[in-house]
Write a protein that holds these residues in place. Structure first.
Motif, short mmCIF file in Angstrom:
data_model
loop_
_atom_site.label_atom_id
_atom_site.label_comp_id
_atom_site.label_asym_id
_atom_site.label_seq_id
_atom_site.Cartn_x
_atom_site.Cartn_y
_atom_site.Cartn_z
N PHE A 346 0.85 -1.19 0.00
CA PHE A 346 0.00 0.00 0.00
C PHE A 346 0.89 1.23 0.00
CE2 PHE A 346 0.95 -0.37 4.40
CZ PHE A 346 0.59 0.78 5.07
N ASN A 347 0.27 2.41 -0.20
CA ASN A 347 1.03 3.62 -0.50
C ASN A 347 0.64 4.78 0.41
OD1 ASN A 347 2.12 2.36 -2.98
ND2 ASN A 347 0.02 2.62 -3.74
N ILE A 348 1.50 5.78 0.46
CA ILE A 348 1.16 7.04 1.12
C ILE A 348 -0.11 7.59 0.49
CG2 ILE A 348 1.83 9.49 1.11
CD1 ILE A 348 4.51 8.79 2.00
N GLY A 349 -0.99 8.10 1.32
CA GLY A 349 -2.25 8.66 0.85
C GLY A 349 -3.40 7.67 0.85
N ASP A 350 -3.09 6.37 1.00
CA ASP A 350 -4.16 5.38 1.04
C ASP A 350 -4.96 5.51 2.34
OD1 ASP A 350 -3.57 4.26 -1.40
OD2 ASP A 350 -2.41 2.60 -0.58
N GLU A 351 -6.25 5.36 2.22
CA GLU A 351 -7.10 5.31 3.41
C GLU A 351 -7.16 3.86 3.89
OE1 GLU A 351 -10.83 7.86 4.17
OE2 GLU A 351 -11.63 5.92 3.53
N VAL A 352 -6.77 3.67 5.14
CA VAL A 352 -6.72 2.33 5.72
C VAL A 352 -7.58 2.29 6.97
CG1 VAL A 352 -4.45 1.78 4.76
CG2 VAL A 352 -4.61 2.89 6.99
N GLU A 353 -7.74 1.07 7.49
CA GLU A 353 -8.61 0.86 8.65
C GLU A 353 -7.87 -0.02 9.65
OE1 GLU A 353 -13.13 0.40 8.18
OE2 GLU A 353 -12.44 -1.66 8.49
N ALA A 354 -7.84 0.42 10.90
CA ALA A 354 -7.19 -0.35 11.96
C ALA A 354 -8.23 -1.09 12.78
CB ALA A 354 -6.38 0.58 12.87
N LEU A 355 -8.05 -2.40 12.89
CA LEU A 355 -8.95 -3.23 13.71
C LEU A 355 -8.16 -3.77 14.90
CD1 LEU A 355 -11.66 -4.79 14.12
CD2 LEU A 355 -10.56 -6.70 12.92
N SER A 356 -8.69 -3.51 16.09
CA SER A 356 -8.08 -4.05 17.30
C SER A 356 -9.18 -4.65 18.16
CB SER A 356 -7.36 -2.94 18.07
OG SER A 356 -8.29 -2.18 18.84
N PRO A 357 -8.81 -5.43 19.19
CA PRO A 357 -9.84 -5.97 20.09
C PRO A 357 -10.53 -4.90 20.94
CG PRO A 357 -7.76 -7.19 20.26
CD PRO A 357 -7.47 -5.95 19.49
N GLY A 359 -12.36 -2.22 20.10
CA GLY A 359 -13.67 -1.71 19.73
C GLY A 359 -13.82 -1.48 18.25
N GLU A 360 -14.58 -0.47 17.90
CA GLU A 360 -14.89 -0.18 16.50
C GLU A 360 -13.63 0.12 15.70
OE1 GLU A 360 -17.78 2.94 14.03
OE2 GLU A 360 -17.85 2.85 16.23
N PRO A 361 -13.54 -0.37 14.45
CA PRO A 361 -12.38 -0.07 13.60
C PRO A 361 -12.22 1.43 13.40
CG PRO A 361 -13.74 -1.78 12.62
CD PRO A 361 -14.52 -1.24 13.77
N VAL A 362 -10.97 1.86 13.26
CA VAL A 362 -10.65 3.27 13.09
C VAL A 362 -10.08 3.49 11.69
CG1 VAL A 362 -9.30 5.22 13.93
CG2 VAL A 362 -10.14 3.49 15.55
N VAL A 363 -10.71 4.40 10.94
CA VAL A 363 -10.24 4.72 9.59
C VAL A 363 -9.28 5.91 9.68
CG1 VAL A 363 -10.94 5.51 7.29
CG2 VAL A 363 -12.37 3.88 8.56
N PHE A 364 -8.15 5.80 8.99
CA PHE A 364 -7.21 6.92 8.94
C PHE A 364 -6.43 6.85 7.63
CE2 PHE A 364 -4.79 3.47 10.72
CZ PHE A 364 -3.47 3.65 10.33
N LYS A 365 -5.74 7.95 7.33
CA LYS A 365 -4.98 8.01 6.09
C LYS A 365 -3.49 7.88 6.40
CE LYS A 365 -6.62 10.38 2.74
NZ LYS A 365 -7.08 11.42 1.79
N ALA A 366 -2.79 7.10 5.58
CA ALA A 366 -1.34 6.93 5.75
C ALA A 366 -0.65 8.16 5.14
CB ALA A 366 -0.88 5.65 5.05
N GLU A 367 -0.51 9.20 5.96
CA GLU A 367 0.06 10.47 5.45
C GLU A 367 1.57 10.41 5.29
OE1 GLU A 367 -1.77 12.76 4.42
OE2 GLU A 367 -3.63 12.88 5.56
N GLN A 368 2.23 9.74 6.25
CA GLN A 368 3.69 9.61 6.19
C GLN A 368 4.08 8.19 6.59
OE1 GLN A 368 4.59 12.94 8.97
NE2 GLN A 368 5.95 13.67 7.34
#
Length: 405
Positions: A346-357, A359-368
């Motif tokens: 995946f690349n800088i600028g991609d919107e990704v989602e973090a899943l952990s135990p 709670g709700e998944p967190v969406v964020f952008k890979a800025e750096q």
């Protein structure tokens, strides 16, 4: 005595074992190197099994070992060693189908807890009671039962007999997995863990006098997948199963990925916690309902639980729906960066989602992003490379970062 409500997760190796434990399984089931219905995931020899049991017990969870094949005469001589190894490793229960093996477990390990596999095809309270009288602690009911039939079995069996049902994953077109198609077609015995899954193949008709001409069963150039069952998904109905008396909620998939085990275990863990918090008002948040669609899956159905499953077959193809890829697994966070190991590019600028135990998944952008030496990079494109992403998220170890493709 409060009702046991157990989330039971499948484990095919140590990576999937960690995934099940990290994401909230109460118990796991796994296979040794023999007597298990999933030859492809026959990973746990005596040494690995002991290590797995120690790890699971450290977390206060339980381990169930499968010995649910229908063994032939020449295999019986090896069963005593199998049971002794399981006992020495600290296995909490053995899952058996064959009544001969059941009798041998009682002989070789009298104190071992015994669960009767779904392969036994238990569809009535008389059979459930007989297995209880023979020493079973738990019965895994046939998938072909309705909710009302499950409730009646619960009402007409001793409270001490636990009831387990499959709630998620692949289903078999044959009765309780007792299939012979694979053995007939390619000499791989499904009842000894070697199923080639010919129910997932496409089929055509052939007229006997025109042996080189093949005809689709209906007008489609791809043929038709007449035996292909949908996957089961009951996450929105756990309350109904619990109230029918189910004790253990079993997820299918010992041959599936660690990502699958993580996501589906997490989803059912969260759903069960919601039910426990307010049994009379079971309602799942939108994000939790969506989680079961973020793994590789076939079209879903609810099996036989709500009557005859008119929509349980999928005729167009046997492939999986896959919309998300895992791009990284988290090692640790320091408040400024997420440190992880790459799984897919995946690349800088991609919107990704973090899943952990947590709670709700967190969406964020890979800025750096940075390589393992701290140098800026544009892309994470090397298998298993160590890298970091700028973020103030605090994610536990083994959290998953995924992307929608």
């Amino acid at each position: 005595m409060s009702q046991l409500l157990e989330i039971l997760s499948p484990v095919g190796d140590m990576e999937r074992l960690h995934a099940a434990l990290d994401y909230g399984a109460d118990a796991v089931y796994l296979g040794g190197t023999a007597f298990g219905m999933r030859a492809a995931s026959a990973y746990f020899d005596a040494e690995k099994l002991k290590t797995a049991c120690e790890l699971v017990h450290e977390r206060g969870k339980r381990v169930y070992l499968t010995c649910n094949t229908l063994p032939r005469n020449d295999e019986i001589v090896h069963f005593e060693g199998f049971v002794k190894d399981a006992q020495a490793a600290g296995v909490d229960a053995l899952i058996a189908t064959d009544i001969g093996l059941l009798s041998l477990i009682k002989k070789y390990a009298p104190d071992m807890e015994i669960h009767i596999s779904t392969q036994a095809g238990i569809v009535n309270f008389v059979t459930a009671n007989e297995f209880y009288n023979m020493g079973a602690k738990r019965v895994v009911l046939a998938r072909e039962l309705s909710l009302e039939e499950v409730a009646e079995i619960r009402a007409k069996t001793p409270d001490e007999l636990e009831i387990e049902c499959f709630v998620h994953g692949a289903m078999c077109v044959s009765f309780s997995g007792r299939c012979l198609i694979s053995q007939y077609l390619v000499n791989r015995d499904p009842n000894r863990g070697e199923c080639a899954q010919p129910c997932r193949w496409g089929y055509h008709l052939m007229e006997e006098k025109r042996t080189n001409e093949f005809y689709p069963i209906f007008e489609d150039e791809k043929g038709t997948y007449i035996l292909n069952a949908k996957d089961m998904c009951l996450i929105e109905h756990l309350d109904k199963l619990a109230k029918a008396g189910v004790n253990s909620f079993k997820i299918e998939g010992r041959a599936k990925s660690a990502y699958y085990v993580s996501v589906i275990t997490n989803a059912y863990r969260k759903a069960m916690d919601i039910y426990k918090a307010d049994p009379d008002h079971y309602e799942l948040p939108k994000w939790l309902k969506e989680e079961v669609f973020k793994v590789s899956h076939r079209a879903y159905c609810t099996g036989f639980f709500f009557g005859h499953p008119k929509e349980s077959q999928y005729y167009e193809n046997s492939g999986y729906v896959r919309e998300y890829d895992v791009v990284a697994v988290v090692d640790h966070c320091d408040g400024e960066r997420i440190y992880a190991e790459q799984r897919n590019k995946f690349n800088i600028g991609d919107e990704v989602e973090a899943l952990s135990p947590l709670g709700e998944p967190v969406v964020f952008k890979a800025e750096q992003m940075f390589d393992e030496h701290g140098e800026p990079i544009e892309t994470a494109n090397h298998a298993a490379m160590k890298f970091s992403i700028s973020s103030d998220l605090d994610l536990p170890k083994n959290s998953i970062i995924r992307i929608k493709r």
